[in-house]
Enzyme design. Sequence first.
Site, PDB file in Angstrom:
ATOM      1  CB  VAL A 256     -29.253 -30.112  -1.036  1.00 38.03           C
ATOM      2  CG1 VAL A 256     -28.546 -29.049  -0.200  1.00 38.03           C
ATOM      3  CG2 VAL A 256     -30.763 -29.938  -0.968  1.00 38.03           C
TER       4      VAL A 256
ATOM      5  CE  LYS B 247     -33.788 -39.043   4.057  1.00 32.14           C
ATOM      6  NZ  LYS B 247     -33.722 -38.315   5.355  1.00 32.14           N
TER       7      LYS B 247
ATOM      8  CE1 TYR C  72     -31.245 -40.809   1.904  1.00 37.69           C
ATOM      9  CE2 TYR C  72     -32.169 -40.130  -0.201  1.00 37.69           C
ATOM     10  CZ  TYR C  72     -31.729 -39.813   1.077  1.00 37.69           C
ATOM     11  OH  TYR C  72     -31.796 -38.513   1.533  1.00 37.69           O
TER      12      TYR C  72
END
Length: 270
Positions: free
Chosen positions: A202, A173, A169
Amino acid sequence: MSVFNSSRLQNKTVLITGASGGIGEAAAVLFAKAGSNVILAARREEALQKVEAACRAAHQESGVSAGGKFCSVKLDVSDKAQVKTFMDNVPTELKDVDVVVNNAGFVLGTERVGEIADDDIEAMFATNVFGLISVTQHFIKSFKTRNTGHIINIGSVSGREPYVGGSIYCSTKHAVSAFTGSLMREVVDTQIRVTEIQPGMVETNFSVVRYRGDKGAADNVYNGLQPMVAEDIAEEIVWAASRPPHVNLAQVYVLPVNQASATISYRAPK
């Protein structure tokens, strides 16, 4: 001047990928309130219909006369053939897109290098990197022809700092950040704007997907602190899009107050 009633967003057409929930959904509703037209794109058609209904309601409640045109299009950004043709299903009056929000993306697992499934690696790169690039390439040609447009890529704190259990991941990114930076430099002689939003924690369905549906493990990610929510990031997206045409908000790094980096946060004692 409030970002939500700024005339700069009125009658602008915004495309949002990954619009069926989370940050994409929240951004769509906020653009609708601001008087924009919104194209909602994602894989889950039923969820998209609900978001479109929410956009229509938000626009009506806002009292803004501008904008108010919405459509939903099924799109898997990892499918190059779909990216090339999905705009064929968009009404003519919405085909001149002004803002592209590349929001589609996800993470699977916390396995370490050597234990990561090939399918997981390929799936994350296919959506987070190749899909984002495909969508951008599709629209950047039109933007260059019209000498206007705005690409907003949703990056991550993971694109700034790698961490244990996030090798794939984080790699995706970091790639998004590099691609965004290169694109901004390539279009410096145009009126095209390029923005990267880099959120920290988030609380959406993000961690539930990462932990493969384990809600308890997902909730534990946020224990002891107040994470951001989708609406917080939506405000940053809409804020960036509503700046004056000569202003480019190149990068927004946004964290909850008790997070200082990908690996440093304060959690209140139980």
